[in-house]
Structure formats: C-alpha cells, structure tokens
Motif scaffolding. Sequence first.
Motif, PDB file in Angstrom:
ATOM      1  N   GLU A  32     -11.170 -10.601   9.472  1.00  0.00           N
ATOM      2  CA  GLU A  32     -11.325  -9.183   9.770  1.00  0.00           C
ATOM      3  C   GLU A  32     -10.229  -8.739  10.738  1.00  0.00           C
ATOM      4  N   ILE A  85      -6.962  -6.094  10.294  1.00  0.00           N
ATOM      5  CA  ILE A  85      -6.781  -4.953  11.187  1.00  0.00           C
ATOM      6  C   ILE A  85      -5.383  -4.994  11.797  1.00  0.00           C
ATOM      7  N   LEU A 105      -2.770  -4.018   9.221  1.00  0.00           N
ATOM      8  CA  LEU A 105      -2.771  -2.568   9.010  1.00  0.00           C
ATOM      9  C   LEU A 105      -2.054  -1.858  10.153  1.00  0.00           C
ATOM     10  N   LEU A 106      -2.258  -2.375  11.357  1.00  0.00           N
ATOM     11  CA  LEU A 106      -1.620  -1.784  12.524  1.00  0.00           C
ATOM     12  C   LEU A 106      -0.101  -1.907  12.428  1.00  0.00           C
ATOM     13  N   PHE A 164       4.376   3.031   1.750  1.00  0.00           N
ATOM     14  CA  PHE A 164       3.260   2.983   2.688  1.00  0.00           C
ATOM     15  C   PHE A 164       1.921   2.825   1.942  1.00  0.00           C
ATOM     16  N   ILE A 165       1.752   3.653   0.898  1.00  0.00           N
ATOM     17  CA  ILE A 165       0.503   3.585   0.115  1.00  0.00           C
ATOM     18  C   ILE A 165       0.385   2.224  -0.558  1.00  0.00           C
ATOM     19  N   ILE A 181      -0.670  -0.486   2.010  1.00  0.00           N
ATOM     20  CA  ILE A 181      -2.101  -0.464   2.339  1.00  0.00           C
ATOM     21  C   ILE A 181      -2.917  -0.993   1.161  1.00  0.00           C
ATOM     22  N   LEU A 217      -5.361  -4.337   1.303  1.00  0.00           N
ATOM     23  CA  LEU A 217      -6.802  -4.238   1.094  1.00  0.00           C
ATOM     24  C   LEU A 217      -7.231  -4.994  -0.159  1.00  0.00           C
ATOM     25  N   ARG A 248      -7.298  -8.628   0.662  1.00  0.00           N
ATOM     26  CA  ARG A 248      -8.472  -8.903   1.481  1.00  0.00           C
ATOM     27  C   ARG A 248      -9.727  -8.983   0.612  1.00  0.00           C
ATOM     28  N   GLN A 249      -9.820  -8.028  -0.315  1.00  0.00           N
ATOM     29  CA  GLN A 249     -10.993  -7.979  -1.176  1.00  0.00           C
ATOM     30  C   GLN A 249     -11.069  -9.238  -2.044  1.00  0.00           C
TER      31      GLN A 249
END
Lengths: 911, 70
Positions: free
Chosen positions: B3, B7, B10-11, B52-53, B56, B60, B63-64
Amino acid sequence: MSSWLVLGLSFGYLFLLFGLAFWAEKRGKSGHSLVSNPYVYALSLAVYCTAWTYYGSVGRAAAGGMQFLAVYTGASLMMPLFWTVLRKIIRVSKVQRLSTIADFISSRYGKNISLGMLVTVVCLFGIIPYISIQLKAIASSFEVLTGTSAGDGSDFVHDTALYIAIGLGVFTILFGTRSVETTERHEGLVTAIAAESIIKLVAFLTIGIYVCFVLFESPAAIFEQVAARDTLSHLLVLQGDFAYGEWFWVNVLSMGAVILLPRQFQVAVVENVNEKHLFKAMWLFPLYLFLINLFVLPIAAGGSLVLGSMADADTYVLALPLAAGEPALALFTYIGGFSAATSMIIVSTIAISTMVSNNLFMPLLAGIEPLSKRLGSRLSPLLLGVRRAAIVGVLLLAYVYYRGVGEYYSLVSIGLISFAAVGQFAPAMIGGLYWKSGTRLGAILGLSVGFVLWAYTLVIPGVIGADLLPASWLTDGPMGLGWLRPTSLLGVEGLDTLSHGLFWSLGSNLLFYIGASFVWAQGSKERNQAEVFVDIFRYSTVYESSIVWKGTAYMPDLRSLLEQFLGKSRTRKALLEFEKKYKIDLNSSQLADPRLVTYAEKLLAGVIGTASARIMVARVVKEEEISLEEVLNILRESQQLLLVNKELRQKSTALQKATQELSAANDKLQRQDELKDEFLYTVTHELRTPLTSIRALGEIVHDNPDMEPEQREHFLATLVKETERLSRLISQVLDLEQYESGKQQLQRSDCTAEELVNESVEALQQLLSEKGIRLDVALQPDMPLLSVDRDRFTQVMVNLLGNAIKFVPAEGGRIQVSAYYLDGDFKFNVSDNGRGIDPELQPFIFDKFFQAPHQTKRKPKGSGLGLAICQRIVALHGGSIWVESQPGKGSRFSFTIPRNSISHGPESTDR
Amino acid sequence: MRERRTIQQLLVVLLFFLAASQFPLLGIFNKKVLVGGFPLLYVGLFGLWALFILAIGFLLRRRQKREEEA
C-alpha cells in the motif's frame, strides 16, 4: 431559429433526464443499482466540467491561448493524491455520516456551530455567482440560437433562464430530497449526472471534429493560418508578464477545487459507494478532461479566423455551425452545453441547500429549546420543507444575481473567483486531516480572514469593473488610501489580480490557522474529533468506542429522539444493527451504553448535521465534563489495547508455527529411529547368515574327523570365505559409522586420474577376465592433478566397478569407465549393460536405510552398504554422486570431485 | 507495505508532472513553433498529460494485478 423549438427541445431534454432518473431509482430499489460501478462514479466526477468548460474555455483560449487548460491539468494533478487524501475524507464522512463540506469542517473542530455556518456562508457567496453564470450561459446560448438580442432581458415572461431555473428546481427537489437522510445516495440523480457527462463530451467532440475536419481541412490547416497572422500569435504561446504565475496559481487552485467545491464533495464523497471505485476514477476522470479539452484550442483558433470579433468568443461553438448553415449541429451543441450547465446547477444546489438546512437553519432551530420541543415529531417533515425551500432559494438567488450583476462577468472570471472561495477551506480541511493540533479557533480565524481578503482582493476589482464602485479605488485606493488598493494590497506589486488575491487570502488564512492553533489550546471534545479524523483508518471499524463520553443517558430518551427524525421502523433497524455489532442487549437496562450515545448522535448527524445532532443529543442526556487529559488517556489506552491485541495475535501465530515445526522435527526423528531399528535388524541378520554357515561348517568338520580330505578342504575354504565376508561386513559397518559420526579424515595427496582408475581396474582385473567382461577405459588426456584420498577414492571406484561386474549379463557383459575435467570439476562415469535399476528405487539406492526394506525382495550379492559408503566418501571430497538407469538397458553411475575441493563437515582439516 | 509503495510511486508521478508542467520547464514548449502543424505548447502539454494518465493507469493496474495474485 424558432424560440419555441429551442425551448421545447430544452424541456424535452429535461423530461428525458427525469425519466432516466426515475428509471434508475426504480432499478436501485429492485437491487440492480446502476450507481455502484466505477464508470458511473468517474463520469459523475465530470460534473467538474460545466458551461465554463463548454463555452468559457473556448472564449478564454481565444483570448489567452493555452492558459485555459490550467483548470484541467490542475484537477488531473490531484489524481495521484486521491488514494490518500480523498479516500481519507470519504472514510471519515462515512464513519461520521457527514454530508457536506460545512459538516465536515464543523465536525472536525468539535462539531462547532459557528464554523459550520461560516463555511456555509463562504459557499453561498462563492457558489451562487457560479450557479448564476450557468443560467447566464443557458440564456445566452439560447439567444445565439434564436437570434434574439442579449439586451432585452427586462421582460421576465420571455426570459428562458427563469423557466430553466424552475424546471431544474423541480428536478432537484424530486430527486435530491427524497429522504431526510442526507447521507443516503441519490441513485437517480447520479445516473442523470453521469448521462449528462456523456452527452456533453460527445457533443463537444462532435463540434470539435466538425470544425477541424469539415469547416477546415485539418487542425494543422487552422494552426498554419493562425501562425501566418501576427495578431493571433497569443493562440500559440503563453504571453504576458504574468502568464507563468497565473498558470501556476490556477493549477494549484484547481487541485483544491476538484475536492473542495461543494458539488465535487457531493459526487466524490457523499455519493461514493465503494472506495475501490477510486482506482478507476483516478485515470478515467483525467482522461475525460483530456478528451473534452482536445478541441478547445482548434475551435478557438478556427472561430478567431472565421468569425473574429463578429461573435462573442464564448459562443463560438454555436456561432460557427450557425454561420456555416448547420442549424441541426448547432442545436446538438446547444444540448451539450445545456447538459453541462444543468448538471452543475443540480448538484451544486443540492449540496448548498443541505448546508443551509443543516448548518444554518437546524442549529438555530435546535438552539431554541422551547421551539424545537414544541415542534417534536413535526421536525422531520419540517426539515424536508426547509431543504426544498433552500433549493428554491438558492436558484432564486442565482437568478437574481444573473439578472442584476451577472451580465458584467465572463464565465471564466466568476469560475476562478469561486475556486478561490472554496480554496479557503484547504487549510482547515487538509490540516484537519493530517494535523491533530489544528484547532477550532485557528480554523475560524483563518477562514474568516481568508474570506474577507478573498472578497476584498478578488471580488471588489470585479465590482469596480462593473462600475458599481468608483474606479479610483484601483488606482488611488479607497478614500485615497494607496496601501489599500485591492489589486496591490500593502503595495504588493508584480502579480496578476488572481495570484495577488490568492497570495493574500490563502497566505493569511494559513498563517492564522497555524498561528492560532499554536496559541490557543483545544477542548476535549475537539481533541477527540481530531484524533478520530487523523487516525481514521485505525478507528473506522470501532468508531463508537473511539469517542470518549461520560454521563447518564436513558434508553427511552434516545429512542424517542431517534424516532423523531428517522421514524419508528428505521430506528428499530438501526438499534438492532447496533446490538449486533457490539453484542449487547439494549433492553436489559434503562441506562444507555455510552457507545449508543455516540451511535445515536452519528445517526442524527446524517439527518440534521453534526452540530445540530450534538445539541439535540446533549439535551436528552446528562453529560459530565471530561478533561482533555482524560480523553487522551482513554484513547491511548484503547490504542494500546488494540496494539496488544495485535501483538498477541502475532505471537500466537508464531507459536503455532513453532509447534508445527516441532512436530515435523519429531516426526523426522521418529522415522529415523525406525530406520535405525530396521538397519540394526538388517545388519544383525546379515551378520547371522555367514555366522550360521560358519558354525554349521565348523561342526561338520569337527564331528567328522575321518572326512575325505578333499571334502574337508572344500568345507574349510568355504569357512574362510564366509569369515572373510563377515569381517568385510563388520569393517563396512564400522566404516560407515565413522563417516556418519564425522570421525573419518581424508589423507589427501596429488594423483592423476589415470593412476587412480588403473589402480582400481587392476584390483578387479582377475574377476573381469574370469567372467569374460569387456572393459573400455576412456580418459581425457592431460587432466590436471586431483587432490584426493587415494585409498578412499579407489574404494569408490572398486565398489562401482564391482557392482557393475555383479549385474552385467553372463554373456557379452560390457563396462565402460570414463573421466574428464570440465569447469573446475572432475567427472567419473562407470556404465554397464546390466539389468538396470527400477526408477522407483533410484532415489534410494545411496541410502543405507532405504536399502533394507527391499533386500528381502531382491537380495543383492552384497552388504547393501557399499553405495552408501561411496556417497559419503564423495561428499567428503566435496562432490556428488548419482545414477542414471533404464531397466533392462543398463546403468551409469557418475560422480564429481571438485578440483578446489572444499569438503563438507569438520573432517576437512588435513589440508 | 505494498500500500505504502503504491502511494509513494503515485507521489513521484505527481511531483514529476507537477515540475514538468510548470515554469521554468514549461518554457521549453512555450515557443512559437508548429510541430506537424500543431503549436509546440499544445503538443507538449497534451503529450505530458497523456503520459501522466498512462503512468497512473499503469501503476494502478499493476497494483490490482498483484492484489489478485496475492
């Protein structure tokens, strides 16, 4: 175009929206919710794109090029923080049943009434102009389509904006105030908003493609024409002294606005069904923004080329198809803009009306004890009435604003001022989520100062621009006080109006928030809320026990209070849930559990807001003052309890693991013990066999002194052979024991592989020729020297060769010995064409213990220890031994000896 | 643990694109030049935005996937 056609279409569209919302609510009730899906969630977030995006962006792009994009890149830049910041806000709001940003901030700072009111007032001032420009956008797009002039708005009867406002009011009341519980999701509403997001995107993309590829040859053709004209160069690059500063500040502002705007809070937090939906929204929402902005600049450029100043740049998307004789396309574009405006109006109005009823009206009503007591059970319907009245009120105010002053502003300037207004919530909001020491007083002071400075530096210049205040204020300051000039307060120069206003308002806001938080301490209630907000992920499952409450409360009082607002059946259900969660029987005592007080307060908060809920609950229970220290101590204790619990759980799993390991070790030991027994049995059995025959032969010779000499000779020879076998067996067992116990030492010396192999072969030469076996030896020439224990090595070779000799067929037996050196390892192979080894037995043949069970089945002509000894010798040299075999075809035994041998075990001391 | 890692990643994405989309780096694109018929600033900003899109979405998604495996 006929007004009736456009008006009819607008209302037809609204009716479709009504139908869709009805249908979605019906589906939701029958359990087929459309809303609990990440795509609808992401689309509903796109309520961010209003008429400002739809019409205003083109207008702003025509004037300032790419500057318009900051509002959307800024919002996108917030996405990576959604998973941390927004998720935290969602969790807090769900746990405490908060339904607006006013409730959120008021709750964080001790459920403070004045703070809730303050936030509501800021929202009213900040958002109503924003709603009003949506009405303006609808009205002016209507005027562009129908060709009526913008100036004759004096006639109310013919003002479309009024009718649209009424229609939207009806929609919002119908779908936004179905239940008194504000935290309840509005399925129909969210579905309608999501559908509107699709419509505005499709409409805008359509007009974009039309302008780029039908009106012009390609977007490149548009830009090439623009580049050829010096007067339009502002479309290609950011120009002006303040371009970068403004770009930065609008980006920052939009990062905040995407969470802090009341409508965004409504769709992103209150209407969120599942935190996991954020995953999809985090890239779908910026993708939406990306797409809807793709054609803005080409349209603005195309409009500037074709229409220039003949039309207001804000209405290029309508004026371009109209000028090209495509009324149908213009009508479609109009519907897109209409949907952008209406979705914003609907959601903003709901959010603001909830704030007005729960943070302005209810605390006042609840504060007057005799009044709220007299109203009793009529409070709940009254509340719905207030909320509906607030919706009408908000829309009316927006309409009045539009009629009065709204005419003077452009879409974008009002939008940015609204952004700056809600930006004032950022310190109290973000500080409240991550900084436990942020206090109520800090929040109130910061927000008040920020709000006043916002009004002075950002609203006043606009008012002056509309000739409502003397223009001398800007140049000489009010009453000639130069340091009070709204656009350069205290003489701060060198910034554009927006950056200047933000610098002063947000800067002072932050300063007062932090400063006051340091100077004045928190109350106990406030501190409790601060703990819960900041550590929400630790408390969210046990929220009721995380609020420290002391006093006396009676069940009937709490129950009747809940029934007043929730109704009887909803109250019964809620109390049952509580009983189930905490496993207590509420009917066992008249006295209420402290957790129930918190629970009741939370349920009420979802209906009348946290501050009012606090007042109402405090009225029916008897509370005791708790000191700040007490709160902190109790919280710390409960935290430690949680921690201890966690540690205990960890320890018990560790214990379980240890037990498992122990029992596995025990099993292994037991098995080895069994094997040892078996081995002993086998060894003694093996010893007894030759012993028996020795004894029998000895007795025969002893009892028959006059035996034939030849026969005696034969018996004695057998006797000697058996004795030899016996002593060999015993020495092997001893050998093995030595290897096992690690006592065996290697006497290493340097030898060549050739020597070693030849030595071994010679020892068996006689046996080989007796049996007529063909032996081939193939050795790689010029191998390096081996450092091995000569005798032990020969023992291995002899053993392997001996085995091969035993198993090759009597006729045509063949054995091959080979050796080579590769990559630091010597490898020796002994292959035969014997009967081979069953694959099932192969893994066990080097194992002395496993030899035993198969011996009776397939009794080998040996002790069964030879290979086990070989393996231990090879291992002692640091190598390994293995077999490859196919039954019926033969076997190949191989072993390796490393050149720089690092032998295993403690016996490698002889080097 | 995982987790926290997501984060942080993403930062990093946020900081990178925040820096790239502001002055002074934005000045790289702020030139009166057409690239394939489009203004350089337009190409630069929309290109950054698309990256950028994608970044992200990629993070994600990964991660999924890991979550599904676990």
